[in-house]
Design an enzyme around this catalytic site. Structure first.
Site, PDB file in Angstrom:
ATOM      1  CD  GLU A 232      25.274 -19.479 -27.962  1.00  0.00           C
ATOM      2  OE1 GLU A 232      24.887 -18.671 -28.845  1.00  0.00           O
ATOM      3  OE2 GLU A 232      25.515 -19.135 -26.793  1.00  0.00           O
ATOM      4  CD  GLU A 330      29.306 -18.271 -25.482  1.00  0.00           C
ATOM      5  OE1 GLU A 330      28.376 -17.437 -25.328  1.00  0.00           O
ATOM      6  OE2 GLU A 330      29.660 -18.684 -26.600  1.00  0.00           O
TER       7      GLU A 330
END
Length: 441
Positions: A232, A330
């Site tokens: 991320e 995710e």
């Protein structure tokens, strides 16, 4: 499908969030906006077939993250942070280790590493029909920096995890979850606050950590299938050309370790269906990772259960059309951001209107049973909505390479706890069973 008006409203809200991102609490996995995919993608058949321990062309990744293990997150294990719930002096692993000092932090974290996830968890994950685990780890475990308060000792436990996976027949995806300086400013990077990755020597220090990780497990390619270069990176607050340069160097670094690992790159919250087309041309064994959450703006968390399902289903064709292997690395069963401290230690939820950051929030519904609690104590409506949403995401995400649920276990967040969702009948067993068939047809 999402309307253009909905997309515009969501984009406006997202820009407002980003204006304060350096001081914001974790927005765990900011959503990325998906637009109509390009039609000039290279054929998926161009993906290289590999003689490795897992066939990403012929098999689906069905996996779970082992979150909160080697990188602390207050919402996953609130008991670790409870004594600072009022003062908020400790909000992440950096401030935890700095406050306790090396000796006490070492003792407490060593106990956590050796008890939070055990070989019994690996056996249960295999029994549930999964084939991979994704294991997040911070740079400080691999290439600690002078002056950092972090403590080490994670790697011998990670060594055990590789053995446990081998023993039960699971594969492992390794994920560098935190970089020097923080790549996103979230608590899940190790340090909440300013984004200082790409400053000074932080990128080269990240490459050193990756080199150490890849070299350590280069002999375990029968179990370890992938290395993710960085979790991320917040592209909107970074130099994206620099991110691409880091990905190119990171790919070469992992390959130089002499392993046959697939290299995974996160989409940096850019449109996965268009932005990364053409990147890595000529590189084999390259996979894209996208994270899909529908809860981190008031607009998203205000969706009806059926709208959440429709939005999940709409991702399927976009994933199917990408030119690279792509995994939804995710995602969650949660349709709310109610879980205690999900948005940061001491921060409320948008869903019940207690979130006061970034312009605040308005009431959508009650967080009763979802702030803390168990799957058994969820309302019957919540249970039905979670099961339906999980099934839709499974159907959508298997239209390409597969999925990795976040997360295997929590202390008290029932919408996010795969182990508890399975036990409560809200996560399909077997994985292809459906109580709500045909949602994405």
């Amino acid at each position: 499908m999402l309307s253009s008006t909905s997309l515009l409203q969501s984009a406006t809200a997202f820009l407002a969030l980003l204006s304060n991102v350096r001081a914001a609490p974790t927005l765990y996995g900011p959503f990325s906006y998906q637009q109509n995919r390009s039609t000039d993608h290279p054929s998926i058949s161009q993906l290289k077939s590999r003689d490795t321990s897992f066939d990403f062309n012929g098999e689906k990744v069905r996996a779970v993250n082992l979150g909160g293990w080697f990188v602390l997150e207050p919402w996953i294990t609130p008991s670790i942070f409870e004594e600072w719930s009022t003062s908020k002096a400790v909000v992440d692993e950096y401030t935890y280790t700095k406050t306790l000092g090396k000796s006490e932090a070492q003792s407490k974290l060593s106990n956590h590493w050796n008890t939070w996830i055990t070989e019994d968890d690996f056996a249960a994950i295999k029994k549930a029909g999964l084939n991979h685990v994704r294991i997040p780890i911070g740079y400080w475990a691999l290439a600690p920096l002078d002056g950092d308060p972090y403590v080490q000792g994670q790697l011998p436990v990670l060594d055990n995890a590789i053995k446990w996976a081998r023993n039960v027949g699971l594969k492992v995806m390794l994920d560098l979850h935190g970089a020097p300086g923080s790549q996103n400013g979230f608590d899940n990077s190790g340090r909440l606050g300013p984004i200082e990755w790409q400053q000074g020597e932080t990128v080269s220090q990240t490459l050193t950590a990756l080199s150490n990780l890849a070299k350590r497990y280069s002999g375990d390619s029968d179990v370890v299938t992938t290395v993710e270069l960085l979790n991320e990176p917040l592209g909107q607050s970074l130099d994206l050309d620099g991110v691409q340069d880091f990905y190119n160097k990171g790919y070469d670094t992992v390959k130089a370790a002499g392993s046959d690992f697939t290299v995974v790159i996160h989409d940096a919250f850019q449109d996965f269906s268009t932005y990364w087309n053409g990147f890595g041309s000529g590189k084999s064994d390259l996979m894209l990772d996208t994270h899909q959450y529908q809860i981190f703006t008031p607009e998203l968390v205000g969706r009806s259960p059926s709208d959440h399902v429709s939005a999940a289903c709409a991702l399927g064709p976009q994933l199917a059309g990408t030119s690279k292997w792509i995994v939804v690395g995710e995602w969650t069963g949660a349709q709310t951001d109610c879980a205690k401290w999900l948005n940061g230690l001491g921060v409320g939820a948008r869903y019940d209107g207690t979130y006061t950051k970034d312009g605040g929030s308005s009431y959508t519904g009650s967080c009763d049973g979802k702030y803390t609690g168990t799957v058994d104590n969820l309302s019957s409506i919540d249970k039905s909505n979670i099961r339906s949403y999980v099934e839709a995401q499974l159907d959508a995400y298997e239209q390409h390479t597969g999925w990795i649920f976040w997360t295997w276990k929590t202390e008290s967040a029932p919408e996010w706890d795969m182990q508890a969702l399975i036990a409560g009948g809200l996560f399909p067993q077997p994985l292809n069973s459906r109580q709500h068939p045909g949602q994405c047809d």
